[in-house]
Enzyme design. Sequence first.
Site, PDB file in Angstrom:
ATOM      1  N   GLY A  11      -4.381  -4.980  -4.181  1.00 18.54           N
ATOM      2  CA  GLY A  11      -5.532  -4.065  -4.550  1.00 18.54           C
ATOM      3  C   GLY A  11      -4.898  -2.787  -5.027  1.00 18.54           C
ATOM      4  O   GLY A  11      -4.228  -2.296  -4.208  1.00 18.54           O
ATOM      5  N   HIS A  12      -4.810  -2.437  -6.188  1.00 19.13           N
ATOM      6  CA  HIS A  12      -4.151  -1.328  -7.044  1.00 19.13           C
ATOM      7  C   HIS A  12      -5.277  -0.450  -7.271  1.00 19.13           C
ATOM      8  O   HIS A  12      -6.105  -0.966  -7.898  1.00 19.13           O
ATOM      9  CB  HIS A  12      -3.287  -1.771  -8.039  1.00 19.13           C
ATOM     10  CG  HIS A  12      -1.958  -2.347  -7.575  1.00 19.13           C
ATOM     11  ND1 HIS A  12      -1.242  -3.068  -8.384  1.00 19.13           N
ATOM     12  CD2 HIS A  12      -1.457  -2.343  -6.566  1.00 19.13           C
ATOM     13  CE1 HIS A  12      -0.082  -3.812  -7.776  1.00 19.13           C
ATOM     14  NE2 HIS A  12      -0.240  -3.226  -6.709  1.00 19.13           N
ATOM     15  N   GLN A  61       2.358  -6.309  -3.104  1.00 20.41           N
ATOM     16  CA  GLN A  61       2.727  -6.028  -1.756  1.00 20.41           C
ATOM     17  C   GLN A  61       3.917  -5.291  -1.485  1.00 20.41           C
ATOM     18  O   GLN A  61       4.130  -4.717  -2.184  1.00 20.41           O
ATOM     19  CB  GLN A  61       2.820  -7.459  -0.879  1.00 20.41           C
ATOM     20  CG  GLN A  61       1.324  -8.055  -0.759  1.00 20.41           C
ATOM     21  CD  GLN A  61       0.980  -8.694  -2.111  1.00 20.41           C
ATOM     22  OE1 GLN A  61       1.696  -9.664  -2.681  1.00 20.41           O
ATOM     23  NE2 GLN A  61      -0.382  -8.711  -2.433  1.00 20.41           N
ATOM     24  N   LYS A  64       2.152   1.906  -5.072  1.00 22.29           N
ATOM     25  CA  LYS A  64       2.800   1.568  -6.196  1.00 22.29           C
ATOM     26  C   LYS A  64       1.972   1.859  -7.445  1.00 22.29           C
ATOM     27  O   LYS A  64       2.660   2.174  -8.611  1.00 22.29           O
ATOM     28  CB  LYS A  64       3.124  -0.094  -6.169  1.00 22.29           C
ATOM     29  CG  LYS A  64       4.232  -0.141  -4.955  1.00 22.29           C
ATOM     30  CD  LYS A  64       4.408  -1.572  -4.782  1.00 22.29           C
ATOM     31  CE  LYS A  64       3.258  -2.396  -4.489  1.00 22.29           C
ATOM     32  NZ  LYS A  64       2.914  -2.106  -2.816  1.00 22.29           N
ATOM     33  N   ASP A 116       0.735  -1.154   0.078  1.00 22.82           N
ATOM     34  CA  ASP A 116      -0.132   0.041  -0.024  1.00 22.82           C
ATOM     35  C   ASP A 116       0.700   1.298  -0.008  1.00 22.82           C
ATOM     36  O   ASP A 116       0.503   2.327   0.590  1.00 22.82           O
ATOM     37  CB  ASP A 116      -1.049  -0.161   1.138  1.00 22.82           C
ATOM     38  CG  ASP A 116      -1.799  -1.490   1.162  1.00 22.82           C
ATOM     39  OD1 ASP A 116      -2.265  -1.930   0.187  1.00 22.82           O
ATOM     40  OD2 ASP A 116      -1.885  -1.786   2.337  1.00 22.82           O
TER      41      ASP A 116
HETATM   42  P1  IMP Z   1      -2.081 -12.716   2.354  1.00 27.52           P
HETATM   43  O1  IMP Z   1      -1.260 -12.212   1.105  1.00 27.52           O
HETATM   44  O2  IMP Z   1      -3.648 -12.572   2.034  1.00 27.52           O
HETATM   45  O3  IMP Z   1      -1.637 -14.125   2.629  1.00 27.52           O
HETATM   46  O4  IMP Z   1      -2.105 -11.944   3.744  1.00 27.52           O
HETATM   47  C1  IMP Z   1      -0.761 -11.993   4.290  1.00 27.52           C
HETATM   48  C2  IMP Z   1      -0.276 -10.472   4.967  1.00 27.52           C
HETATM   49  O5  IMP Z   1      -0.137  -9.696   3.845  1.00 27.52           O
HETATM   50  C3  IMP Z   1      -1.602  -9.746   5.765  1.00 27.52           C
HETATM   51  O6  IMP Z   1      -1.139  -9.143   6.873  1.00 27.52           O
HETATM   52  C4  IMP Z   1      -2.366  -9.007   4.613  1.00 27.52           C
HETATM   53  O7  IMP Z   1      -2.873  -7.946   5.178  1.00 27.52           O
HETATM   54  C5  IMP Z   1      -1.034  -8.494   4.020  1.00 27.52           C
HETATM   55  N1  IMP Z   1      -1.225  -8.226   2.604  1.00 27.52           N
HETATM   56  C6  IMP Z   1      -1.427  -9.136   1.222  1.00 27.52           C
HETATM   57  N2  IMP Z   1      -1.670  -8.182   0.220  1.00 27.52           N
HETATM   58  C7  IMP Z   1      -1.636  -6.948   0.775  1.00 27.52           C
HETATM   59  C8  IMP Z   1      -1.451  -5.814  -0.051  1.00 27.52           C
HETATM   60  O8  IMP Z   1      -1.567  -5.823  -1.324  1.00 27.52           O
HETATM   61  N3  IMP Z   1      -1.384  -4.737   0.645  1.00 27.52           N
HETATM   62  C9  IMP Z   1      -1.102  -4.627   1.962  1.00 27.52           C
HETATM   63  N4  IMP Z   1      -1.145  -5.942   2.725  1.00 27.52           N
HETATM   64  C10 IMP Z   1      -1.183  -6.900   1.998  1.00 27.52           C
END
Ligand code: IMP
Length: 425
Positions: free
Chosen positions: A43-44, A225, A19, A16
């Site tokens: 989520g972009h 991420q 990017k 977040d």
């Molecule tokens: P997962 O990727 O759904 O397995 O989540 C693992 C961790 O990564 C959690 O803390 C999520 O909130 C975080 N996370 C996954 N994708 C994103 C993203 O696009 N932005 C911010 N945090 C993310």
Amino acid sequence: MAKQPNMFVVGMFWGDEGKAKIVDLLTENANVVVRYQGGANAGHSVEIDGERFVLHQVPTGILHPEKTCVLGAGMVIDMPALANELAELEKQGISWRGRIMISPRAHFVLPYHKQIEEIAEAKAGIGTTKRGIGPAYRDKATRIGIRLGDALLGKANLIAKLERWISESGEMFKKAYSVDFQSPPDVAATIMSAVDFVGDAISSPGAYIDETARTKGGILAEGAQGTMLSVSWGTYPFVTSSETTAGGAATGLGIDMRLFDKIIGVAKAFCTRVGNGPFPTEGDEELQRKLRGTGEHAYDEFGSTTGRPRRCGWLDGVVLRYATRINGIDAIALTKLDCLSGIDELKIAAKYVDYAEFPVTSEEAEKVEPIYKTFPGWNEDISRINDFNKLPVDAQRYVHEIERIAMVPVEFVGVGPGRKDIILK
Ligand code: IMP
């Protein structure tokens, strides 16, 4: 035409960082925008002429006609969700057919993965996005995963693979947690209809990326991420399950790393994280409220995938330095500097007591004590400024401090939510 540089864009914190906006800007000079890891957990969001587009699996480059987009082999793909995302883009007037390539080596996220994640999350409390990402990567690593290429061999082949999954993996979960899994023919029917919808978009992009990188250039690899969510280098186990760093692109795309000319790290002017896990500079309630915003604006700090309020805090210089090193960052794109306007005194964590670098374990990272440097803030609205030298002196000083800590230049400064609200420094 001169060859364009091949570039990476990676997040330096916990995702977040903004990017999408930087990728959107750099896409002007790109030919191909690629994603190499993660899936629908990302989520972009990009705002164009007041219209907001939220993308989860499709690279933001799709919003630029003429650009090709690639979903690389390192991704885990929720096929029905991808088909919906593309259908939604079509409704918003974005044509994607003929402009998208999806690697048949990418793995499917199955409905089973989401069910398993519900169970795992209740125990582990990572705070995941519940998009099935961790279980899908686990299946990949334990060699029971199902890839897009398996569906291209036909529905019967896909059903056979799903049945194998049920007998080798599913039965175990059924016994332990009395969970019921949808039948393989039903799952295969949903997946096949999404596969049919995307048509010939599923085709190996490797040779095309390599050829383009060597001849025209303009490959733009978009990390999802951020560095601190990397399965290898992040705040393990409070991380995602993929390699989010620039290095992840080598395996996620199958590309000669030497073809890349520049790595841009995206850092927000303050830190945020969503989900659980260590966050050394997390602010008190008042600071968090100020940095997060109310939620009435698209750019306020609420997750674009889950809508969860993000945890907010001061910029962490230790993380900034660490991410610069891990990724080999050449330049920083700093976002949301405007969100610091109106805060009397700003802080940056210069170091931690007793730790020269970000600690290895989450237990240690939970306890580190940041040592802050303070800086005078500014009150002016900076969102209309387009020349770095016209920013309030204190805002310039804050940016220079970031350069000093990271030891690389800040080349872009985001000063507002719109596509054009970026100062090229
Ligand atoms: P997962 O990727 O759904 O397995 O989540 C693992 C961790 O990564 C959690 O803390 C999520 O909130 C975080 N996370 C996954 N994708 C994103 C993203 O696009 N932005 C911010 N945090 C993310």
